[in-house]
Write an enzyme that holds these catalytic residues in place. Structure first.
Site, PDB file in Angstrom:
ATOM      1  N   LYS A 169       0.843  -1.200   0.000  1.00  0.00           N
ATOM      2  CA  LYS A 169       0.000   0.000   0.000  1.00  0.00           C
ATOM      3  C   LYS A 169       0.878   1.250   0.000  1.00  0.00           C
ATOM      4  O   LYS A 169       2.006   1.208   0.482  1.00  0.00           O
ATOM      5  CB  LYS A 169      -0.851   0.035   1.283  1.00  0.00           C
ATOM      6  CG  LYS A 169      -1.998  -0.946   1.307  1.00  0.00           C
ATOM      7  CD  LYS A 169      -2.842  -0.764   2.566  1.00  0.00           C
ATOM      8  CE  LYS A 169      -3.984  -1.752   2.612  1.00  0.00           C
ATOM      9  NZ  LYS A 169      -4.986  -1.555   1.543  1.00  0.00           N
ATOM     10  N   ARG A 205     -10.439 -11.472   1.787  1.00  0.00           N
ATOM     11  CA  ARG A 205     -11.266 -12.547   1.217  1.00  0.00           C
ATOM     12  C   ARG A 205     -10.519 -13.883   1.285  1.00  0.00           C
ATOM     13  O   ARG A 205     -11.145 -14.936   1.428  1.00  0.00           O
ATOM     14  CB  ARG A 205     -11.670 -12.177  -0.217  1.00  0.00           C
ATOM     15  CG  ARG A 205     -10.522 -12.030  -1.174  1.00  0.00           C
ATOM     16  CD  ARG A 205     -10.867 -11.222  -2.429  1.00  0.00           C
ATOM     17  NE  ARG A 205     -10.921  -9.784  -2.171  1.00  0.00           N
ATOM     18  CZ  ARG A 205     -11.202  -8.870  -3.088  1.00  0.00           C
ATOM     19  NH1 ARG A 205     -11.470  -9.237  -4.340  1.00  0.00           N
ATOM     20  NH2 ARG A 205     -11.229  -7.587  -2.783  1.00  0.00           N
TER      21      ARG A 205
HETATM   22  N1  BES Z   1      -8.147  -3.688   4.288  1.00  0.00           N
HETATM   23  C1  BES Z   1      -8.320  -3.266   2.950  1.00  0.00           C
HETATM   24  C2  BES Z   1      -9.616  -2.497   2.726  1.00  0.00           C
HETATM   25  C3  BES Z   1      -9.738  -1.158   3.403  1.00  0.00           C
HETATM   26  C4  BES Z   1      -9.418   0.007   2.729  1.00  0.00           C
HETATM   27  C5  BES Z   1     -10.241  -1.065   4.683  1.00  0.00           C
HETATM   28  C6  BES Z   1      -9.565   1.231   3.344  1.00  0.00           C
HETATM   29  C7  BES Z   1     -10.390   0.172   5.292  1.00  0.00           C
HETATM   30  C8  BES Z   1     -10.052   1.321   4.625  1.00  0.00           C
HETATM   31  C9  BES Z   1      -8.327  -4.481   2.024  1.00  0.00           C
HETATM   32  O1  BES Z   1      -7.534  -5.536   2.436  1.00  0.00           O
HETATM   33  C10 BES Z   1      -7.787  -4.017   0.723  1.00  0.00           C
HETATM   34  O2  BES Z   1      -6.657  -3.641   0.672  1.00  0.00           O
HETATM   35  N2  BES Z   1      -8.619  -4.057  -0.316  1.00  0.00           N
HETATM   36  C11 BES Z   1      -8.222  -3.629  -1.596  1.00  0.00           C
HETATM   37  C12 BES Z   1      -8.774  -4.586  -2.607  1.00  0.00           C
HETATM   38  C13 BES Z   1      -8.233  -4.387  -4.011  1.00  0.00           C
HETATM   39  C14 BES Z   1      -6.752  -4.721  -4.040  1.00  0.00           C
HETATM   40  C15 BES Z   1      -8.996  -5.272  -4.955  1.00  0.00           C
HETATM   41  C16 BES Z   1      -8.792  -2.228  -1.818  1.00  0.00           C
HETATM   42  O3  BES Z   1      -9.896  -1.938  -1.335  1.00  0.00           O
HETATM   43  O4  BES Z   1      -8.115  -1.419  -2.436  1.00  0.00           O
HETATM   44 MN    MN Z   2      -5.530  -5.344   1.836  1.00  0.00          MN
END
Ligand code: BES
Ligand code: MN
Ligand code: ZN
Length: 491
Positions: A266, A340
């Site tokens: 990230k 997931r």
């Molecule tokens: N934990 C994150 C989702 C999230 C984002 C929670 C912001 C709280 C605040 C999750 O694991 C994630 O990173 N999801 C990705 C999915 C994508 C790579 C398909 C996302 O939402 O960008």
């Molecule tokens: Mn994630």
């Protein structure tokens, strides 16, 4: 916050509940004439009408023993909900928390149930996570230590408050868990903290990496393989129903104690918030605590998948193919879509082990749900209109509202893979919360009632102005789950 019920007001601050009447402000309790006259003068000096959330504050009045007299509005007399009473008390507590006042009495509860809800609101609003703020300036430190709700049925109010107090403890636990820093709360220490709940009569089972590997949970285990902390799957069992053998309801939570994104790292800014990526699991653990503390007459099992998603020489790569316990293969295309991957193995275990009559999972699953619903509603995805109706009603009553989004084969085909049974992401910028839910649904048995709540926008809220909640970690999910069980599954 200490909570009491008493027959007479006493305290540094005394607050009077007031309705918005057709002919002006209507006090909920009878007041003596001089006090009422003085308060009406104070009201006339401002714009107070008795509306929900409005407050008048009078300092050091001659005609009262209290150093502060307050009037708090609850809106129209015929329309005050449990949540409305809770918010009125919470508004008072939030105002007084660091004011110098040490004690507050609330006057005017029309009955014992209202008294209990005022107490519950005061309790939730009194929460702070100050554990690591060792040098707080005096004027930033909370002073308010006790709230007493005035009622002529104190014994009745106390017994109505007992289950609410259990629920408040669950909410506080969830807030604490979400707030803890990720160096303190990691999968191993988290599992140990959950084990302490066995004192409440919960049966706790912990699976470590070896146990999960043996069961074939390659998907969950793959997410944690870049972390020096061992992943855990923790089961919390409460068989409080008449028939201890009857199928339970399963509550399932995503417990990513820190989500760096893994090799699909990230961006830096804001990454610290990802300590809250275990908010779904915290809601489940908090709800199980509440259920056990109030000795719910229902069979409920909680299952949480605890992992840390780290980049490392042993971390999983984009391109890896893993095999989930359900016997399906997954092509990892983005290691940041890890929630997931954790949940699919927990869903499998819940169904295999407990054959649950309904299954509800909570997860901070997608940033896309924040794009859709902001921080106001959590998203719900389900194969059961009945479950949606039950959860929607529970969420509305508890102030944890949810909003349904669709599922369907057109979305599902986005997660087909050319090299495995599925891939772990859909098309970029295209219904990301729904494709995440489709992924989970591929692990739900035919005919099993299931709902998925995406709480990425509600588990923590920046600059939260809800008086019942602190800034940041809300403990979202404990209240909706506790009521969902209480209203639908108790003997
Ligand atoms: N934990 C994150 C989702 C999230 C984002 C929670 C912001 C709280 C605040 C999750 O694991 C994630 O990173 N999801 C990705 C999915 C994508 C790579 C398909 C996302 O939402 O960008
Ligand atoms: Mn994630
Ligand atoms: Zn995540």
């Amino acid at each position: 916050m200490q909570i009491k019920f008493s027959a007479e007001p006493a305290g540094d601050a005394v607050a009077y509940l007031a309705y918005e009447g057709d002919k002006g402000v209507e006090f909920a309790a009878d007041l003596d004439k001089p006090a009422e006259a003085a308060m009406r003068r104070a009201i006339a000096a401002g714009s107070f009408k008795g509306g929900a959330g409005q407050v008048v504050e009078i300092l050091a009045p001659e005609w009262s023993d209290a150093s502060r007299v307050m009037i708090v509005g609850v809106g129209k007399k015929t329309a005050v909900s449990e949540l409305g009473w809770q918010k009125a008390a919470a508004t008072l507590v939030k105002r007084l928390l660091t004011s110098g006042a040490k004690s507050l009495s609330i006057v005017g509860a029309p009955d014992r149930g209202v008294a209990a809800n005022l107490a519950f609101g005061a309790r939730l609003a009194g929460y702070r996570f100050d554990q690591y703020r060792l040098n707080l300036k005096t004027d930033k430190k909370p002073t308010l230590a006790s709230v007493s709700v005035v009622t002529d049925s104190a014994a009745g109010a106390r017994s109505d408050y007992a289950p609410l107090s259990a629920k408040a403890e669950g909410v506080e636990l969830a807030r604490n868990l979400v707030s803890e820093p990720p160096n303190v709360l990691h999968p191993e220490s988290y599992a140990e903290r959950i084990e302490e709940l066995s004192e409440l009569g919960l049966e706790i089972e912990v699976l470590d990496v070896a146990a999960m590997t043996k069961l074939g949970m390659g998907s969950l285990v793959g997410v944690g393989q870049g972390s020096v902390r061992g992943s855990r799957l923790v089961v919390l069992k409460w068989m409080g129903g008449k028939d201890k053998k009857a199928a339970p309801v399963a509550l399932i939570g995503k417990g990513v104690t820190f989500d760096t994104g893994g090799i699909s790292l990230k961006p830096g800014p804001g990454m610290q918030d990802m300590k809250g990526d275990m908010g779904g699991s915290a809601a489940v653990v908090g709800a199980m605590m509440a259920i056990a503390k109030r000795k719910a007459k229902a069979n409920v099992v909680g299952l949480v998948g605890l992992v840390e998603n780290m980049p490392d020489g042993n971390a999983q790569r984009p391109g890896d193919i893993v095999r989930a316990a359900a016997g399906k293969t997954i092509e990892i295309q983005n290691t940041d879509a890890e929630g997931r991957l954790v949940l699919c193995d927990v869903l499998w275990y819940a169904q295999k082990k407990f054959n649950p009559k309904a299954m509800v999972d909570l997860a901070t699953l997608t940033g896309a749900i924040i794009v859709s619903l902001g921080n106001e509603h959590a998203g719900i995805f389900s194969n059961s209109d009945d479950l949606v109706a039950k959860l929607t009603a529970a969420g509305k009553a508890e102030g944890e509202p949810i909003w349904r989004l669709p599922l369907g084969p057109g979305y599902d085909k986005q997660i087909d893979s050319e090299v495995a049974d599925m891939r772990n992401i859909g098309n970029a910028g295209n219904a990301g919360s729904i494709t995440a839910a489709q992924f989970l649904q591929r692990f739900v048995d035919e005919g099993r009632a299931w709902a998925h709540l995406d709480i990425a926008g509600t588990a923590w809220k920046p600059g939260n102005d809800n008086p019942l909640e602190p800034t940041w970690a809300t403990g979202w999910g404990v209240r909706i789950l506790d009521r969902f069980i209480a209203d639908n599954y108790e003997d």
